[in-house]
Motif scaffolding. Structure first.
Motif, PDB file in Angstrom:
ATOM      1  N   ASN A 159      -6.803 -19.877  26.483  1.00 35.11           N
ATOM      2  CA  ASN A 159      -5.356 -19.855  26.716  1.00 35.11           C
ATOM      3  C   ASN A 159      -5.026 -20.231  28.156  1.00 35.11           C
ATOM      4  O   ASN A 159      -4.072 -20.970  28.426  1.00 35.11           O
ATOM      5  N   LYS A 160      -5.828 -19.728  29.084  1.00 38.31           N
ATOM      6  CA  LYS A 160      -5.601 -20.042  30.493  1.00 38.31           C
ATOM      7  C   LYS A 160      -5.833 -21.532  30.763  1.00 38.31           C
ATOM      8  O   LYS A 160      -5.043 -22.179  31.467  1.00 38.31           O
ATOM      9  N   TRP A 161      -6.900 -22.069  30.160  1.00 34.02           N
ATOM     10  CA  TRP A 161      -7.175 -23.503  30.374  1.00 34.02           C
ATOM     11  C   TRP A 161      -6.141 -24.376  29.677  1.00 34.02           C
ATOM     12  O   TRP A 161      -5.746 -25.420  30.212  1.00 34.02           O
ATOM     13  N   ASN A 162      -5.673 -23.957  28.512  1.00 32.27           N
ATOM     14  CA  ASN A 162      -4.711 -24.756  27.759  1.00 32.27           C
ATOM     15  C   ASN A 162      -3.397 -24.893  28.515  1.00 32.27           C
ATOM     16  O   ASN A 162      -2.753 -25.949  28.492  1.00 32.27           O
ATOM     17  N   ILE A 163      -2.978 -23.821  29.184  1.00 29.51           N
ATOM     18  CA  ILE A 163      -1.749 -23.898  29.970  1.00 29.51           C
ATOM     19  C   ILE A 163      -1.906 -24.915  31.101  1.00 29.51           C
ATOM     20  O   ILE A 163      -1.025 -25.734  31.360  1.00 29.51           O
ATOM     21  N   GLU A 164      -3.052 -24.857  31.777  1.00 31.32           N
ATOM     22  CA  GLU A 164      -3.301 -25.789  32.877  1.00 31.32           C
ATOM     23  C   GLU A 164      -3.386 -27.237  32.356  1.00 31.32           C
ATOM     24  O   GLU A 164      -2.875 -28.171  32.998  1.00 31.32           O
ATOM     25  N   PHE A 165      -3.986 -27.415  31.185  1.00 32.13           N
ATOM     26  CA  PHE A 165      -4.125 -28.757  30.635  1.00 32.13           C
ATOM     27  C   PHE A 165      -2.769 -29.332  30.216  1.00 32.13           C
ATOM     28  O   PHE A 165      -2.492 -30.523  30.419  1.00 32.13           O
ATOM     29  N   ARG A 166      -1.904 -28.493  29.623  1.00 34.35           N
ATOM     30  CA  ARG A 166      -0.570 -28.962  29.239  1.00 34.35           C
ATOM     31  C   ARG A 166       0.255 -29.343  30.461  1.00 34.35           C
ATOM     32  O   ARG A 166       0.998 -30.330  30.440  1.00 34.35           O
ATOM     33  N   GLU A 167       0.139 -28.549  31.530  1.00 38.46           N
ATOM     34  CA  GLU A 167       0.867 -28.884  32.751  1.00 38.46           C
ATOM     35  C   GLU A 167       0.379 -30.203  33.338  1.00 38.46           C
ATOM     36  O   GLU A 167       1.172 -31.016  33.826  1.00 38.46           O
ATOM     37  N   ALA A 168      -0.936 -30.413  33.283  1.00 40.03           N
ATOM     38  CA  ALA A 168      -1.481 -31.683  33.801  1.00 40.03           C
ATOM     39  C   ALA A 168      -1.053 -32.858  32.941  1.00 40.03           C
ATOM     40  O   ALA A 168      -0.785 -33.960  33.444  1.00 40.03           O
ATOM     41  N   SER A 169      -0.964 -32.660  31.628  1.00 38.41           N
ATOM     42  CA  SER A 169      -0.599 -33.750  30.720  1.00 38.41           C
ATOM     43  C   SER A 169       0.848 -34.180  30.877  1.00 38.41           C
ATOM     44  O   SER A 169       1.204 -35.325  30.562  1.00 38.41           O
ATOM     45  N   THR A 170       1.688 -33.276  31.328  1.00 47.36           N
ATOM     46  CA  THR A 170       3.112 -33.585  31.488  1.00 47.36           C
ATOM     47  C   THR A 170       3.506 -33.782  32.948  1.00 47.36           C
ATOM     48  O   THR A 170       4.697 -33.856  33.261  1.00 47.36           O
ATOM     49  N   LYS A 183      -5.471 -37.831  37.362  1.00 52.13           N
ATOM     50  CA  LYS A 183      -6.375 -37.028  38.180  1.00 52.13           C
ATOM     51  C   LYS A 183      -6.337 -35.562  37.779  1.00 52.13           C
ATOM     52  O   LYS A 183      -7.376 -34.894  37.667  1.00 52.13           O
ATOM     53  N   ARG A 184      -5.146 -35.035  37.501  1.00 59.69           N
ATOM     54  CA  ARG A 184      -5.027 -33.628  37.121  1.00 59.69           C
ATOM     55  C   ARG A 184      -5.617 -33.375  35.734  1.00 59.69           C
ATOM     56  O   ARG A 184      -6.242 -32.339  35.492  1.00 59.69           O
ATOM     57  N   VAL A 185      -5.436 -34.336  34.819  1.00 61.32           N
ATOM     58  CA  VAL A 185      -6.047 -34.186  33.497  1.00 61.32           C
ATOM     59  C   VAL A 185      -7.558 -34.210  33.596  1.00 61.32           C
ATOM     60  O   VAL A 185      -8.263 -33.436  32.930  1.00 61.32           O
ATOM     61  N   ALA A 186      -8.094 -35.093  34.434  1.00 65.66           N
ATOM     62  CA  ALA A 186      -9.543 -35.152  34.606  1.00 65.66           C
ATOM     63  C   ALA A 186     -10.087 -33.860  35.214  1.00 65.66           C
ATOM     64  O   ALA A 186     -11.139 -33.354  34.786  1.00 65.66           O
ATOM     65  N   ASN A 187      -9.369 -33.298  36.173  1.00 64.61           N
ATOM     66  CA  ASN A 187      -9.826 -32.038  36.778  1.00 64.61           C
ATOM     67  C   ASN A 187      -9.787 -30.897  35.771  1.00 64.61           C
ATOM     68  O   ASN A 187     -10.703 -30.061  35.731  1.00 64.61           O
ATOM     69  N   ALA A 188      -8.742 -30.861  34.945  1.00 65.22           N
ATOM     70  CA  ALA A 188      -8.661 -29.812  33.925  1.00 65.22           C
ATOM     71  C   ALA A 188      -9.764 -29.971  32.890  1.00 65.22           C
ATOM     72  O   ALA A 188     -10.340 -28.979  32.418  1.00 65.22           O
ATOM     73  N   SER A 189     -10.079 -31.195  32.524  1.00 67.74           N
ATOM     74  CA  SER A 189     -11.143 -31.420  31.543  1.00 67.74           C
ATOM     75  C   SER A 189     -12.497 -31.022  32.100  1.00 67.74           C
ATOM     76  O   SER A 189     -13.349 -30.496  31.371  1.00 67.74           O
ATOM     77  N   ASP A 190     -12.711 -31.274  33.390  1.00 61.71           N
ATOM     78  CA  ASP A 190     -13.998 -30.915  33.989  1.00 61.71           C
ATOM     79  C   ASP A 190     -14.230 -29.410  33.984  1.00 61.71           C
ATOM     80  O   ASP A 190     -15.379 -28.953  33.929  1.00 61.71           O
ATOM     81  N   LYS A 191     -13.168 -28.624  34.007  1.00 61.18           N
ATOM     82  CA  LYS A 191     -13.328 -27.174  34.046  1.00 61.18           C
ATOM     83  C   LYS A 191     -13.839 -26.605  32.726  1.00 61.18           C
ATOM     84  O   LYS A 191     -14.460 -25.530  32.719  1.00 61.18           O
ATOM     85  N   ILE A 192     -13.567 -27.302  31.625  1.00 68.80           N
ATOM     86  CA  ILE A 192     -14.011 -26.778  30.334  1.00 68.80           C
ATOM     87  C   ILE A 192     -15.223 -27.520  29.800  1.00 68.80           C
ATOM     88  O   ILE A 192     -15.976 -26.999  28.979  1.00 68.80           O
ATOM     89  N   GLU A 193     -15.431 -28.732  30.271  1.00 70.67           N
ATOM     90  CA  GLU A 193     -16.567 -29.531  29.804  1.00 70.67           C
ATOM     91  C   GLU A 193     -17.776 -29.265  30.697  1.00 70.67           C
ATOM     92  O   GLU A 193     -18.295 -30.155  31.379  1.00 70.67           O
ATOM     93  N   LYS A 194     -18.266 -28.054  30.687  1.00 69.52           N
ATOM     94  CA  LYS A 194     -19.430 -27.671  31.477  1.00 69.52           C
ATOM     95  C   LYS A 194     -20.193 -26.573  30.733  1.00 69.52           C
ATOM     96  O   LYS A 194     -19.665 -25.912  29.837  1.00 69.52           O
ATOM     97  N   ASP A 195     -21.459 -26.421  31.119  1.00 69.88           N
ATOM     98  CA  ASP A 195     -22.354 -25.442  30.485  1.00 69.88           C
ATOM     99  C   ASP A 195     -22.394 -25.629  28.972  1.00 69.88           C
ATOM    100  O   ASP A 195     -22.339 -24.663  28.202  1.00 69.88           O
ATOM    101  N   LEU A 196     -22.452 -26.883  28.535  1.00 67.04           N
ATOM    102  CA  LEU A 196     -22.478 -27.191  27.112  1.00 67.04           C
ATOM    103  C   LEU A 196     -23.896 -27.115  26.566  1.00 67.04           C
ATOM    104  O   LEU A 196     -24.878 -27.386  27.268  1.00 67.04           O
TER     105      LEU A 196
END
Length: 454
Positions: A22-33, A40-53
């Motif tokens: 939920n916390k990441w989704n809010i940040e991602f929606r803000e970056a998308s809009t 750049k903001r979308v890429a930074n938000a994606s990097d925060k969740i696309e780790k430790d896979l």
């Protein structure tokens, strides 16, 4: 799979809590809009969740070139055609494709531009300017003819931003540097520019003109990581800047805007759908067929159209010339020497067949020779088959032959004659003789101007 040259996709997953999502989704929606720095903001938000896979597996598909592509590119380069590759692949992949398609060679000097906006460290404009100063020192008028760049904003300490922007890559033992540190090689120059640098270059008028002048002095140009809109803008840059005839070839939906922006659009029917084919002027099944389409049919079309136009004006000149000369002897009474039937069928039947045959069937060399000697294609590029001197030669030829076709029958009938019925001929009989002479001479002349009869 990477060593085999396959296009690889890795699949992985990570377990996160609902609160984290939920916390990441809010940040991602803000970056998308976001209105500023959205990518750049979308890429930074994606990097925060696309780790430790945790890796689940990988898939790979073969992404090899079609048969005959390197030979086709090499042949088109011999024909004098400037080839620009606009692709969405990353720079390393685009350069590898350039070498495999013979667009790039190991003897070339590669000018790599990957920079930001003007005034920023490592700007695209400054890299292109450095390339001109280093590789084209005898053509510094490029910088003078280009639009003047505005003054650079200085740092707080009063110094100019650093232009150091080095990144090394290796392809088959060749090291390439984006700071122009590669040594001079005898194979000419090639320009490689990424999408970010291209975006700023197209937005800056002074950079646009510099890019066009620099690219036209290179044997090959590769634009990588470009969007469909950027592809269309590059085509329009060449159209407007050099007034050159452009031809765009694509096989996917992302090439539609580029195909529509070019003078001639060619779609390759492949596995990526038929969007490019539907938006194009011509469609081919494989890229290698481009050789025959351009070097054979393109060359024939130029020769046929040039010869057709010249002979068409000639045949009308000889007919109109006879009518004009007669006005000098009938007191400008507007009397037509030809019987009306000859005038009616002049362009409709009597003289059109030979000209149409030239426009449809004429060819100067066999198709095999046109492919084996691609330099013949430069006749059209240099406009050697249809020039104003050649046009006036045909016009003077029509005037001269109209004089012959008029005055020979005129003086033959000048002393009068009596036919078998005891009647003197009238002007319509004289006009029939002239019309028959004009039709015969015009068709024979068109036949002699034809490159081949079989």
């Amino acid at each position: 799979k990477l060593n085999l040259g396959l296009r690889t996709l890795c699949l992985g997953y990570a377990e996160i809590s609902q609160e984290q999502y939920n916390k990441w989704n809010i940040e991602f929606r803000e970056a998308s809009t976001a209105l500023n720095d959205r990518d750049k903001r979308v890429a930074n938000a994606s990097d925060k969740i696309e780790k430790d896979l945790i890796l689940l597996g990988a898939t790979a598909i073969e992404d090899r070139l079609q048969d005959g592509v390197p030979e086709c590119i090499a042949t088109l380069k011999r024909a004098g055609i400037k080839i620009w590759v606009l692709t969405g692949d990353k720079m390393e992949t685009a350069i590898s494709i350039g070498f495999s398609t013979c667009l790039l060679s190991r003897e070339m000097n590669l000018i790599i531009v990957r920079g930001g906006a003007y005034g920023e460290p490592g700007s695209a404009y400054e890299q292109m300017r450095n390339a001109v100063e280093k590789f084209f020192p005898s053509e510094l008028e490029i910088l003078e003819s280009a639009a003047k760049a505005p003054p650079v904003v200085l740092n707080n300490n009063g110094t100019r931003p650093s232009m150091t922007h080095t990144r090394e890559m290796s392809f088959g033992g060749i090291s390439l540097f984006s700071d122009l540190s590669n040594v001079h090689r005898p194979g000419g120059y090639a320009l490689i520019i990424d999408g970010s640098a291209l975006k700023h270059t197209l937005d800056e008028p002074f950079s646009r003109s510099l890019l066009l002048d620099l690219a036209c002095r290179c044997k090959g140009v590769i634009c990588c990581r470009v969007s469909p809109l950027q592809k269309a803008k590059v085509v329009e840059l060449v159209k407007e800047g050099k007034q050159a005839v452009t031809c765009a070839i694509g096989d996917g939906a992302n090439d539609v805007s580029m195909i529509q922006a070019a003078h001639i659009g060619i779609g390759v029917a492949g596995e990526e759908g038929l969007q490019a084919v539907m938006a194009s002027d011509y469609a081919i099944a494989q890229f290698r067929f481009l050789t025959r389409l351009l070097l054979v049919h393109g060359h024939y079309a130029y020769i046929r159209n040039s010869n057709l136009i010249l002979n068409f004006f000639y045949k009308n000149m000889i007919g109109v010339g006879v009518l004009f000369w007669f006005q000098l002897f009938d007191g400008y009474s507007t009397t037509v020497i030809f019987e009306y039937t000859y005038t009616l069928f002049w362009n409709l039947f009597f003289t059109c067949c030979a000209v149409l045959a030239i426009g449809v069937f004429d060819r100067d060399v066999p198709d095999r020779v046109a492919i084996e000697v691609p330099e013949l294609y430069q006749w059209g590029m240099k406009k050697t088959a249809y020039t104003m001197p050649i046009f006036f030669v045909f016009m003077f030829e029509g005037i001269y032959q109209s004089l012959v076709c008029f005055f020979v029958p005129y003086f033959a009938y000048d002393f009068g004659s009596v036919n078998a019925g005891g009647h003197s001929p009238d002007y319509l009989e004289l006009g029939t003789e002239m019309a028959a002479a004009c039709i015969t001479v015009a068709n024979l002349f068109n036949g002699f101007n034809s490159e081949c009869w079989t």
